[in-house]
Design an enzyme around this catalytic site. Structure first.
Site, mmCIF file in Angstrom:
data_model
loop_
_atom_site.group_PDB
_atom_site.id
_atom_site.type_symbol
_atom_site.label_atom_id
_atom_site.label_comp_id
_atom_site.label_asym_id
_atom_site.label_seq_id
_atom_site.Cartn_x
_atom_site.Cartn_y
_atom_site.Cartn_z
ATOM 1 N N HIS A 105 0.849 -1.194 0.000
ATOM 2 C CA HIS A 105 0.000 0.000 0.000
ATOM 3 C C HIS A 105 0.883 1.242 0.000
ATOM 4 C CE1 HIS A 105 -3.532 2.483 0.716
ATOM 5 N NE2 HIS A 105 -2.726 3.217 1.451
ATOM 6 N N ASP A 184 -15.206 2.468 6.882
ATOM 7 C CA ASP A 184 -14.174 3.344 6.325
ATOM 8 C C ASP A 184 -14.706 4.132 5.138
ATOM 9 O OD1 ASP A 184 -11.440 4.373 6.036
ATOM 10 O OD2 ASP A 184 -11.576 3.351 4.117
ATOM 11 N N ARG A 191 -14.408 12.602 6.030
ATOM 12 C CA ARG A 191 -13.113 13.252 6.301
ATOM 13 C C ARG A 191 -12.715 14.153 5.153
ATOM 14 N NH1 ARG A 191 -9.527 8.460 6.589
ATOM 15 N NH2 ARG A 191 -7.837 9.954 6.815
ATOM 16 N N SER A 206 -7.788 3.932 8.725
ATOM 17 C CA SER A 206 -8.466 3.792 7.436
ATOM 18 C C SER A 206 -7.715 2.798 6.543
ATOM 19 C CB SER A 206 -8.531 5.176 6.765
ATOM 20 O OG SER A 206 -8.856 5.059 5.414
ATOM 21 N N LYS A 210 -8.735 -1.751 6.005
ATOM 22 C CA LYS A 210 -8.993 -2.426 4.720
ATOM 23 C C LYS A 210 -7.986 -3.543 4.479
ATOM 24 C CE LYS A 210 -9.090 1.648 3.044
ATOM 25 N NZ LYS A 210 -9.204 2.981 2.489
#
Ligand code: URA
Length: 449
Positions: A105, A184, A191, A206, A210
């Site tokens: 990520h 999320d 947000r 967040s 996931k």
């Protein structure tokens, strides 16, 4: 991880919780209890009507200002995981042998196309890479938007198709299902419009909710800092990296992070089809040095986490195996890897007004220019132009003469050129001598390090 049901005190506490008391606790600098966190996430995610958007907005702002303890962040993350379905890749097999899963990520940056060459590269060594990705919002592009510039390619594939593709091809890049950490999805949208994206507890929970729900065995994080990143300083990105590594490891996911500089765009392109073309160059054994460097560094981490620390990922970039996996991955999702990529109807070149050596190229300015040209979206769900973006002709360290091309702007809508040019007005800093180029990868964060 499932939550404990709780002591009788916690059950009693849950019975008297309401949104206002949760907001007041955080507003006044207190720590939220496990019961308060579970309650507020569950009620907000599942629309029981007990937590309105304006109440959650107030709580998010209180969290941004007051922060959260590591215990609160862990509980908040797991409450988000528990708001939806967990995926399970433990049954993946190839040739009767179990497949190890590793995901990556990136916290997002300008020209960050690394997932595109990285996923097939790592998969070409027999590791499964389930890459659930998102669409872009604002100045950073989304991996799915980039891949959608390949003719026929589909981001939405079901869980069975995903498993079949992981077992056969090894890499999948696709959209996360709506039932993966649904809390999320709602929180992120809120947000985004309440100025609360840049909170470390909210960013960490967040991203990690996931990844934990996705069920990957290992996770390598590329945590960016600088003008083109969410977090502008190295210290903040280190804090985010440490928080996420701890969250991952405590959930049983092998998690490591690289801290990388995002003051300068990665590579020489920002924009969807332009970035796909550059990724294919990397898969063909070429491409810009910085994109290759980061792709290989992340690949080494992913392979090491999968127990293949002895292999050199540069080999499969050179011998064509990573490219073969890319073609198979794109074809498996309906894409035609041989089809020409879309080309912009209009281009415009920005030239140097003075001579000198480039000592700075601001990632934020380039990201805004690409976005204004149509490569990104201002509101969720809006269409993006596959063809739009910026090609960068000169990078820090390069010497330019007055009149040399600096950028080529690409778009389907020529009236966008003026605002894109305006964004680039301050993008380049010229000096007399190249100076020392800061490292791209500044540190590695592991558990307990
Ligand atoms: N990506 C995420 O998944 N969450 C954030 O909060 C920011 C970027």
């Amino acid at each position: 991880m499932s939550h404990d049901v709780g002591t009788s005190d916690q059950v009693e506490e849950a019975a008297v919780i309401d949104a206002i008391s949760v907001i007041r606790t955080k507003r006044d600098g207190g720590e939220l209890s496990d019961a308060q966190i579970d309650w507020v996430i569950d009620r907000y995610a599942h629309e029981h009507g007990n937590v309105a958007d304006e109440q959650m907005s107030a709580l998010l702002m209180a969290i941004l200002i007051r922060g959260m303890s590591r215990r609160e962040i862990a509980r908040w993350t797991h409450a988000m995981v528990d708001s939806g379905r967990r995926m399970d890749f433990s049954g993946l097999r190839r040739g009767g042998r179990p497949l190890v899963t590793v995901d990556k990520h990136s916290t997002g940056g300008v020209g960050d196309k690394i997932t595109l060459p990285l996923a097939p590269l790592v998969a070409s060594y027999g590791v499964a890479v389930p890459q659930l990705s998102g669409r872009g919002l604002g100045h950073t592009g989304g991996t799915l938007d980039k891949l959608e510039s390949v003719a026929g390619w589909r981001a939405d594939i079901g869980p069975d198709e995903m498993v079949e593709q992981l077992e056969r091809v090894g890499a999948v890049i696709c959209a996360a299902g709506r039932d993966l950490a649904p809390a999320d999805r709602k929180l992120y949208a809120l947000r985004d419009v309440t100025g609360t994206v840049e909170s470390i507890p909210l960013l960490a929970s967040s991203i990690m909710s996931k990844k934990i729900a996705e069920g990957t065995g290992a996770l390598i994080l590329d945590v960016k800092f600088g003008s083109g990143a969410f977090l502008k300083t190295e210290d903040l990105s280190r804090e985010l990296a440490e928080t996420m590594v701890e969250l991952g490891e405590s959930a049983g996911v092998i998690t490591r992070a690289l801290l990388t500089d995002m003051n300068t765009p990665l590579g020489r392109t920002a924009g969807n089809a332009l970035e796909v073309a550059e990724s294919v160059e990397v898969l063909a054994g070429g491409g810009p040095d910085d994109v290759v460097e980061l792709t290989l560094a992340l690949a080494r981490e992913m392979l090491d986490a999968a127990g293949l620390g002895h292999v050199d990922p540069a080999d499969n970039l050179c011998n064509g195996k990573a490219m073969d996996t890319w073609r198979a991955m794109v074809s498996a999702q309906g894409g035609d890897p041989e089809a020409p990529l879309p080309v912009a109807a209009h281009t415009d070149t920005v030239v140097a007004e003075e001579s000198g050596v480039i000592v700075g190229l601001d990632a934020w300015d380039v990201g805004i220019a690409a976005w204004r040209l149509g490569a990104g979206r201002a509101v969720p769900g809006a269409a993006v132009q596959a063809e739009a973006g910026v090609r960068i002709h000169a990078k820090p360290g390069d010497r330019v003469r007055r009149g040399d091309p600096l950028f080529t702007l690409h778009t389907q809508t020529a009236e966008r050129f003026a605002t894109a040019r305006a964004a680039l007005r301050t993008a380049i800093t010229l000096g007399d001598a190249p100076g020392i180029r800061p490292p791209l990868i500044v540190d590695r964060v592991t558990v307990g390090a």
